[in-house]
Design a protein around this motif. Structure first.
Motif, PDB file in Angstrom:
ATOM      1  N   LYS A 136       0.810  -1.209   0.000  1.00 37.61           N
ATOM      2  CA  LYS A 136       0.000   0.000   0.000  1.00 37.61           C
ATOM      3  C   LYS A 136       0.848   1.265   0.000  1.00 37.61           C
ATOM      4  N   GLU A 166      -2.515  -3.033  13.908  1.00 35.46           N
ATOM      5  CA  GLU A 166      -2.602  -3.710  12.614  1.00 35.46           C
ATOM      6  C   GLU A 166      -3.884  -3.388  11.867  1.00 35.46           C
ATOM      7  N   GLU A 167      -5.008  -3.454  12.547  1.00 34.41           N
ATOM      8  CA  GLU A 167      -6.285  -3.237  11.881  1.00 34.41           C
ATOM      9  C   GLU A 167      -6.405  -1.802  11.375  1.00 34.41           C
ATOM     10  N   ARG A 186      -4.236  -1.279   8.360  1.00 34.32           N
ATOM     11  CA  ARG A 186      -4.736  -1.991   7.187  1.00 34.32           C
ATOM     12  C   ARG A 186      -5.680  -1.101   6.383  1.00 34.32           C
ATOM     13  N   ILE A 214      -0.445  -5.530   2.860  1.00 41.01           N
ATOM     14  CA  ILE A 214      -1.316  -6.529   3.453  1.00 41.01           C
ATOM     15  C   ILE A 214      -0.914  -7.902   2.921  1.00 41.01           C
ATOM     16  N   LYS A 238      -3.408  -9.704   7.510  1.00 45.54           N
ATOM     17  CA  LYS A 238      -2.340  -9.183   8.362  1.00 45.54           C
ATOM     18  C   LYS A 238      -1.613  -8.026   7.687  1.00 45.54           C
ATOM     19  N   THR A 239      -1.390  -6.954   8.460  1.00 45.20           N
ATOM     20  CA  THR A 239      -0.589  -5.831   7.981  1.00 45.20           C
ATOM     21  C   THR A 239       0.872  -6.093   8.324  1.00 45.20           C
ATOM     22  N   TYR A 294      -4.764 -11.492   3.130  1.00 45.35           N
ATOM     23  CA  TYR A 294      -5.419 -10.203   3.349  1.00 45.35           C
ATOM     24  C   TYR A 294      -5.823  -9.976   4.808  1.00 45.35           C
ATOM     25  N   ASN A 297      -5.797   6.737   8.324  1.00 44.21           N
ATOM     26  CA  ASN A 297      -6.880   5.856   7.874  1.00 44.21           C
ATOM     27  C   ASN A 297      -8.238   6.543   7.883  1.00 44.21           C
TER      28      ASN A 297
END
Length: 361
Positions: free
Chosen positions: A164, A207-208, A211, A178, A184-185, A182, A227
């Protein structure tokens, strides 16, 4: 008959060019060419086959660097919004003879991209990482030499990622993407000098949020991610993650950094905003009312990029792409003022910009 005339014209051109600098050795010719703008090289390459080969020599670009004659080139990745294609093509911002500017297609040696967000400029090169190949994540990695417009492989990533973001700090490229179906970052680090990869840690509780990040910037040797709800900061020297509440207060995207200040075009308020990480405060860039008035009916995007210490603002307007170069000045009292050096219509067509990078050539 036509081909015969063309051949004779080419021979005549070759003969004339051989007399242009009849008694100078090639290293002196290279020294002369190195002092010219690279914008002139396409025209020079038409003079003769000899000149065509000279403007691609590595020695020429080494001499340009030695003489401090390098220039900033803006490379832009365009997508065609009138089709459902997800492949993106490279364009270069070029200066015309009348000093206007336009986006022209990069040489066909530059590949189409699927995930242009995972590219980063380092000197005269653009590094590209990861993506999807036939539905699967890849470990692909390569660099684009913007002097010769050639593609060169580099060691593959240690893990397959849909990348990303890519950020360059102190000789290393930090790639965030990712992986693992898809879920885990992950972040991996590429050392340009040693050409080796290593893993970097991401805090499980972040992590979330990472992502879902859609914006990335580097300020004061730190990586900033956003984000939409939170902004995250990574300090590479200490391998430390934290959040920035003040930076999170704005919905920043397509931002750039100039002199460790983050800038982005707030389309909702039609304002150019600036964030100073040292003061942890937001401000507005003054002096741009006339330019920003032209963006009022812009379509679905605008984009800022560091353009050799100035800022380039790219925006869509009535089926065209416009670009303006803006110089920035911090005045007494801390206010930041912008001055438009030039605004130009640079491309016609229903296209959007997915990535914009400045290289030194």
């Amino acid at each position: 008959m036509v081909s015969k005339i063309q051949a004779e014209d080419e021979k005549s051109s070759e003969a004339q060019s051989s007399l242009i600098l009849p008694s100078l050795p090639e290293d002196v010719i290279i020294d002369i060419l190195a002092r010219l703008s690279r914008f002139d090289y396409p025209t020079l390459s038409l003079v003769s086959k000899h000149f065509r080969s000279l403007v691609t020599l590595p020695e020429l670009y080494a001499r340009r660097s030695l003489l401090d004659c390098t220039e900033n080139y803006l490379y832009v990745v365009l997508c065609d919004i009138s089709t459902s294609s997800f492949f993106y093509r490279w364009c270069i911002l070029c200066r015309k003879a009348n000093d206007s500017h336009s986006l022209v297609r990069a040489p066909s040696t530059f590949p189409y991209l699927y995930y242009p967000e995972s590219s980063v400029a380092v000197g005269s090169r653009i590094y590209v990482f990861g993506g999807i190949d036939d539905k699967y994540m890849t470990t692909e990695a390569f660099s684009l030499d913007c002097r010769s417009h050639t593609v060169e492989p580099i060691p593959s990533m240690p893990v397959a990622l849909v990348c990303k973001f890519a950020a360059f700090i102190d000789g290393k490229i930090y790639v965030i993407g990712i992986g693992c179906c898809y879920r885990k970052t992950e972040m991996v680090v590429f050392d340009i000098e040693t050409q080796k990869w290593e893993h970097a840690m991401i805090k499980p509780d972040m992590e979330e949020g990472l992502r879902g990040s859609y914006a990335c910037a580097v300020m004061a040797d730190k990586i900033y991610l956003n984000n939409g709800n939170k902004s995250y900061v990574y300090e590479p020297r200490e391998s430390k993650w934290e959040t920035d509440d003040m930076l999170s207060s704005m919905f920043w995207e397509h931002a750039c950094v100039v002199d460790d200040v983050l800038y982005y075009h707030d389309r909702a308020m039609n304002t150019l905003r600036a964030y100073d990480p040292n003061q942890k405060s937001w401000g507005v860039v003054e002096g741009l009312k006339e330019l920003l008035a032209e963006t009022r009916d812009l379509q679905w995007w605008s984009y800022t990029v560091n353009y050799g210490g100035n800022m380039a603002l790219l925006f869509s307007r009535t089926g065209k792409i416009w670009c303006a170069e803006i110089s920035l000045e911090r005045r007494q009292g801390g206010e930041i003022w912008g001055k438009v050096k030039w605004p130009d219509h640079v491309f016609t067509g229903k296209s959007g910009i997915s990535k914009s990078l400045t290289v030194m050539v």
